[in-house]
Design an enzyme around this catalytic site. Structure first.
Site, mmCIF file in Angstrom:
data_model
loop_
_atom_site.group_PDB
_atom_site.id
_atom_site.type_symbol
_atom_site.label_atom_id
_atom_site.label_comp_id
_atom_site.label_asym_id
_atom_site.label_seq_id
_atom_site.Cartn_x
_atom_site.Cartn_y
_atom_site.Cartn_z
ATOM 1 N N GLU A 1 22.057 7.407 26.160
ATOM 2 C CA GLU A 1 21.614 8.756 25.788
ATOM 3 C C GLU A 1 22.754 9.769 25.786
ATOM 4 O O GLU A 1 22.617 10.909 26.221
ATOM 5 C CB GLU A 1 20.460 9.205 26.693
ATOM 6 N N GLU B 1 12.933 0.388 23.381
ATOM 7 C CA GLU B 1 12.033 0.879 24.430
ATOM 8 C C GLU B 1 10.726 1.414 23.837
ATOM 9 O O GLU B 1 10.249 2.489 24.220
ATOM 10 C CB GLU B 1 12.713 1.995 25.243
#
Length: 470
Positions: free
Chosen positions: A245, A347
């Site tokens: 991220e 995810e």
């Protein structure tokens, strides 16, 4: 369902993030596409939307994401409508071309003579396409959960057990016993596993003892982290999410400089050269309202890292969806596909603000689009099971009874595999079928004689020919 594209150029600014927005009647606006546009060249915007409510007039307009006035020129705009049936037909056609292959079994005797009328039975024993789920330490010692998992999935990722705060909760206190046991479980069942993650740029996910380190001590700590993790697990994990991220957070880069991430990739590559190293990010395909993680921002960061020497070979898209915009999802995948790198959904889940049935509807839409896109190389669900529930979406309850999203996954897994195909060899001694890519066993019976053989269907446009002697 609409796909939308156009070429964008600016005046009044050298570059800016431009959003295309849809304004249906007077019901507000929604983002349908973004592009990092420039004044010295044309930039390609690709997006899409679903018009799923009554409207008399809908307007598409363009604006600078920060609302600064500027002149925006649009050329070669294209808006193409598709019915849901047309969209589904395209998905099925792509699956047929990319996820399946024609095969012909030729049956012959030891002299090479064709055997006509032999019974040929083909059974798929393993799938080529990785489809898996996150798991947690809750799977250890839980035989029922382990059986449930391996009956469905051929890929796994550890939810939290490899993250730095788990493996080194205090400086020098290394704890690898849990991930070691989880790795033994997946290895014993021939399940491929992703490494998640080496670093996480989010300060809230950084070990407490790391936050107070000086830049010099932090650099030493991160190098020790990479070496201890990847030396221990060298060759065990097919992928590594190196710096999670990084489009949204910058804990390490703020302290170690803008080249920190490139350095992480270089050290990781040296430590485990056979692992594929990934970027991993959220809100790239989920929405175009997040200016930090637009598709162009993702591409630009990936290219910058590679120019800086990073061996970055995988595109990780988390896929934490609310209500999915499937045409926009396809547009982003199309743009990322031009990089010619494997794309993984890492995810996937649906926000739990929706009821169970709505989650199931949205999950099926996302999975069908992901599986149908030729650039997608694997799909992981973020559904590690805990007694208290899951992050956003559980496939089952704690007793392994399916929830509606679990029914969707089971149905799609059944749909995307070759059921037992049986028939007789024709006048040419051949039996043909269309099968999903993967490993197979074929059994041939003729008279009182029987034989068995194995073969694989790998990607390819030509018919795969297999000769079985009986």
């Amino acid at each position: 369902m609409y796909t939308f594209s156009g070429w964008i150029k600016l005046e009044g600014s050298s570059s800016a993030l431009i959003t295309a927005r849809l304004a249906p009647d007077n019901s507000g606006t929604r983002c349908i596409g973004t592009v990092l546009a420039r004044s010295d060249c044309w930039s390609f915007l690709k997006g899409g939307f679903v018009l799923d409510w009554p409207t008399q007039t809908s307007v598409i307009f363009f604006q600078n994401a920060d609302r600064t006035p500027m002149k925006i020129t649009v050329a070669s705009g294209s808006l193409q409508p598709f019915s849901t049936d047309q969209w589904s037909m395209h998905q099925k056609d792509t699956i047929r071309k990319r996820r399946k292959r024609m095969a012909t079994i030729h049956v012959a005797d030891p002299h090479g003579t064709r055997v006509v009328g032999a019974t040929v039975s083909v059974q798929q024993t393993a799938k080529d396409f990785p489809f898996g789920s996150a798991i947690a330490s809750t799977i250890l010692g839980n035989d029922a959960y382990q059986k449930w998992f391996v009956d469905r999935f051929n890929a796994a990722v550890f939810e939290d057990e490899l993250k730095w705060y788990s493996t080194e909760p205090a400086s020098g206190l290394l704890r690898f016993d849990v991930p070691d046991q989880m790795l033994a479980f997946v290895r014993s069942h021939r399940v491929m596993v992703r490494g998640h993650n080496i670093f996480w740029e989010n300060q809230e996910a950084t070990p407490r003892w790391v936050k107070g380190l000086s830049p010099e001590d932090l650099r030493s700590a991160v190098n020790t982290r990479i070496q201890s993790l990847m030396t221990r697990y060298r060759g065990e994990f097919a992928h590594w999410d190196v710096n999670n991220e990084m489009l949204h957070y910058n804990f390490y880069e703020q302290r170690l400089g803008p080249n920190a991430t490139a350095d992480f990739f270089s050290v990781a590559q040296d430590a485990d050269p056979l692992a594929t190293l990934f970027m991993n990010e959220y809100n790239v395909v989920e929405t175009c309202d997040d200016g930090s993680s637009t598709v162009d921002a993702y591409v630009a960061r990936l290219k910058d890292l590679r120019v800086g020497g990073a061996v970055l070979e995988g595109i990780g898209l988390e896929g934490h969806f609310s209500k999915p915009n499937i045409p926009y999802m396809r547009a982003v995948l199309d743009k990322l596909a031009t990089l010619n790198l494997p794309i993984w959904f890492t995810e996937i889940d649906i926000n739990n603000k929706f009821d169970a049935q709505t989650q199931a509807v949205y999950l099926e839409q996302v999975l069908r689009e992901a599986y149908a896109h030729p650039a997608v190389s694997g799909v992981m669900l973020w559904t590690a099971l805990h007694q208290s529930g899951c992050y956003q979406m559980c496939l089952t309850d704690w007793n392994l009874n399916n929830l509606p999203v679990g029914d969707v996954v089971d149905r799609l897994l059944q749909e995307w595999q070759t059921g037992q195909a049986t028939g007789a060899s024709d006048a040419h001694g051949a039996y043909s079928f269309s099968g999903y890519l993967g490993e197979y066993v074929v059994t041939v019976n003729s008279g009182n004689t029987s034989t068995q053989s194995t073969f694989s269907l790998s990607p390819g446009d030509e018919t795969r020919h297999i000769t079985v002697q009986i």
